[in-house]
Scaffold this motif. Structure first.
Motif, PDB file in Angstrom:
ATOM      1  N   CYS A   1      -0.506  -5.695   2.198  1.00 34.09           N
ATOM      2  CA  CYS A   1      -0.078  -5.624   0.792  1.00 34.09           C
ATOM      3  C   CYS A   1       0.328  -6.995   0.253  1.00 34.09           C
ATOM      4  CB  CYS A   1       1.070  -4.631   0.634  1.00 34.09           C
ATOM      5  SG  CYS A   1       0.562  -2.907   0.799  1.00 34.09           S
TER       6      CYS A   1
ATOM      7  N   LYS B   1       2.325  -3.679   5.561  1.00 33.81           N
ATOM      8  CA  LYS B   1       3.160  -4.546   4.712  1.00 33.81           C
ATOM      9  C   LYS B   1       2.504  -5.913   4.562  1.00 33.81           C
ATOM     10  CE  LYS B   1       7.122  -3.859   6.917  1.00 33.81           C
ATOM     11  NZ  LYS B   1       8.575  -3.908   7.259  1.00 33.81           N
TER      12      LYS B   1
ATOM     13  N   THR C   1       0.495  -2.870  -5.376  1.00 35.89           N
ATOM     14  CA  THR C   1       0.554  -2.039  -4.169  1.00 35.89           C
ATOM     15  C   THR C   1       1.783  -1.141  -4.224  1.00 35.89           C
ATOM     16  OG1 THR C   1       1.828  -3.671  -2.912  1.00 35.89           O
ATOM     17  CG2 THR C   1      -0.584  -3.832  -2.780  1.00 35.89           C
TER      18      THR C   1
ATOM     19  N   ARG D   1      -5.138  -0.921  -7.799  1.00 32.92           N
ATOM     20  CA  ARG D   1      -3.875  -0.627  -7.117  1.00 32.92           C
ATOM     21  C   ARG D   1      -4.165   0.005  -5.754  1.00 32.92           C
ATOM     22  NH1 ARG D   1       1.580   0.175  -7.884  1.00 32.92           N
ATOM     23  NH2 ARG D   1       2.532   1.928  -6.780  1.00 32.92           N
TER      24      ARG D   1
ATOM     25  N   GLU E   1      -2.323   2.016  -2.399  1.00 34.88           N
ATOM     26  CA  GLU E   1      -1.150   2.760  -1.964  1.00 34.88           C
ATOM     27  C   GLU E   1      -1.375   3.324  -0.563  1.00 34.88           C
ATOM     28  OE1 GLU E   1       0.245   4.376  -6.400  1.00 34.88           O
ATOM     29  OE2 GLU E   1      -0.565   5.787  -4.905  1.00 34.88           O
TER      30      GLU E   1
END
Length: 511
Positions: free
Chosen positions: A117, A114, A124, A98, A100
């Motif tokens: 991701c 963006k 994400t 994952r 972040e």
């Protein structure tokens, strides 16, 4: 548990963020020094040093608290020199499940993250930076469909919402704004105070960026970088401001001196904008200090500072997110003049610009009136391309991040947005600069002269600006007096003024 990689940008050094409340062996934080961020604009060398040194210190403090941290230096052999390639490489190497990040404050980085991701095959997510007093869209939502956003209206709403300097629904002192009291030239009635400075040796960092071929400008004493680079130093700077500078901040916040660069300004903008300090703790400290010292600190000093933090700063961020993308292309006057070469060296005979630009190159900092009413004023009068003005301001100042720089520069200073932020252009003749500073006493040019040998360029350029932009500005009620004066001028007087202005405009590099 899923292995998570969390990105921390260089202006997200908030040690009180909820991310860091608990340690977790399955969460790794990453900070990246990348050429991508050195190349979108050319930066002042002190700005680069301060960001890198503060980032490195922040990473070290996280490690001391038990967090897992990866720090990629600019000269690391595996550094791919942009966020996307570095993140994808590390996600693969670390077998991350994952990714972040905290919401960026610059539109270009928001779009890039963006996009990253969307290209990843793992989960994400993002988090707020937990720094600002408003959300990205709060200013837009507050004003709705109105074409012009008035900062004063927003500021009063913030005072009410946060219940700051309020007696019920009324402002403390029965006035919302003490700006009229805070426009005094320095008069020697109170002793000047030195700014708090620190003493950092960044020679190793400087050597690294030189070897990496980073292009920069400005001056530095690499053995003695003066800026706060840690939260501890940021808190010390805030305490110093309250005890030594706040008592006279408001009175002299617009004043300028050629031998004292900061007067009573806090110089906290860098540590605020990289989030070492939060606006909440700054205003809380200021208000508490005021409550305990009302015999020596007046309300006007405090209100003037609070207005900058909860009003102007939040307002500018809201304008940025309401008008991006597109704001960076606005050029209301269609200005195309090339920036004079002395913006990069300060070697002009105009003493006010020599001192303000020289100070900016030496310290990567100038206060708001130096930026707006000396440097920005000249750029607007001279018709300099706002793209070049933006790039210079974004690069030269240590606190300049696009969300705050472009709104103040392209918007307030250059009026390139056509009045979204300001109801009139901020231009002035030499009389204003003489009123608020001691620059004119030491100048090659005569601030009293409008035409002729050694006539101050600001004077003829001021009238030339209004004359050439009459179609766009003459209906503006806030500057009607200027056009009444122009209309009443004798034709020969006006002709001499325009001739003088054209002479200067034809040789900006020679001023």
């Amino acid at each position: 548990m899923a292995k998570t990689l969390r990105l921390i940008l260089g202006d997200q050094l908030n040690s009180n963020h909820s991310w860091y409340t608990k340690t977790n062996a399955d969460i790794t934080y990453i900070l990246l020094e990348v050429m991508q961020e050195q190349q979108y604009v050319m930066h002042h060398v002190q700005k680069i040093m301060a960001f890198f040194a503060a980032m490195r210190n922040f990473a070290h403090q996280l490690e001391k608290r038990g967090h897992q941290v990866i720090y990629v230096k600019l000269n690391d052999k595996d550094n791919q020199q942009d966020f996307e390639q570095n993140l994808k490489r590390l996600i693969d190497q670390q077998e991350i499940d994952r990714f972040e990040y905290q919401l960026p404050d610059e539109y270009r980085l928001d779009e890039q993250l963006k996009s990253i991701c969307l290209s990843l095959s793992i989960e994400t997510g993002f988090a707020d930076t937990e720094h600002f007093l408003t959300g990205r869209s709060d200013v837009q939502n507050f004003f709705g469909d109105k074409k012009r956003f008035l900062m004063e209206t927003f500021y009063r709403n913030m005072r009410n919402k946060l219940h700051i300097l309020m007696n019920g629904e009324d402002p403390t002192g029965n006035r919302w704004n003490f700006d009229a009291d805070n426009r005094k030239k320095y008069d020697n009635k109170v002793p000047l105070q030195d700014a708090i400075t620190f003493d950092h040796d960044v020679s190793v960092l400087k050597g690294m960026i030189d070897k990496m071929g980073v292009k920069y400008f400005g001056n530095i004493d690499e053995k003695h970088l003066e800026w706060p680079l840690s939260r501890q130093e940021a808190l010390k700077s805030l305490d110093y401001f309250c005890h030594h500078l706040l008592p006279h901040f408001g009175t002299y916040e617009d004043a300028m001196l050629q031998n004292h660069i900061s007067l009573f300004h806090s110089r906290l903008s860098f540590v605020l904008n990289v989030k070492m300090l939060s606006p909440v703790e700054v205003i809380t400290k200021v208000l508490n200090h005021y409550e305990q010292n009302q015999e020596t600190i007046t309300l006007a000093q405090v209100e003037g500072y609070i207005r900058q933090v909860i009003g102007w700063r939040e307002f500018m961020r809201g304008i940025y997110w309401a008008h991006m993308p597109g704001y960076e292309e606005k050029n209301f006057f269609n200005h195309t003049t090339e920036m004079p070469h002395w913006f990069w060296g300060g070697n002009t005979k105009m003493n006010c610009l020599n001192k303000c630009i020289g100070q900016s190159l030496d310290h990567a900092w100038a206060h708001h009136i130096q930026r707006l009413m000396v440097i920005g004023n000249f750029a607007l009068l001279a018709g300099i391309n706002p793209d070049e003005v933006d790039a210079w301001y974004l690069g030269v100042y240590i606190d300049a991040i696009q969300w705050v720089e472009i709104t103040n520069t392209r918007g307030m200073s250059q009026f390139a947005d056509g009045g979204i932020i300001s109801s009139k252009p901020y231009v002035a003749s030499a009389a204003y600069i003489n009123k608020m500073s001691d620059y004119c006493k030491h100048c090659y040019y005569d601030y009293k002269k409008k035409v002729g040998d050694r006539a101050c360029p600001y004077n003829s350029l001021y009238w030339n600006f209004f004359d050439r932009n009459a179609d766009q500005l003459k209906k503006n009620p806030r500057i009607g007096m200027a056009y009444m004066t122009l209309k009443k001028m004798k034709p020969e007087e006006k002709a001499l003024l325009m001739e003088q202005a054209e002479k200067y405009l034809g040789d900006l590099n020679g001023l």
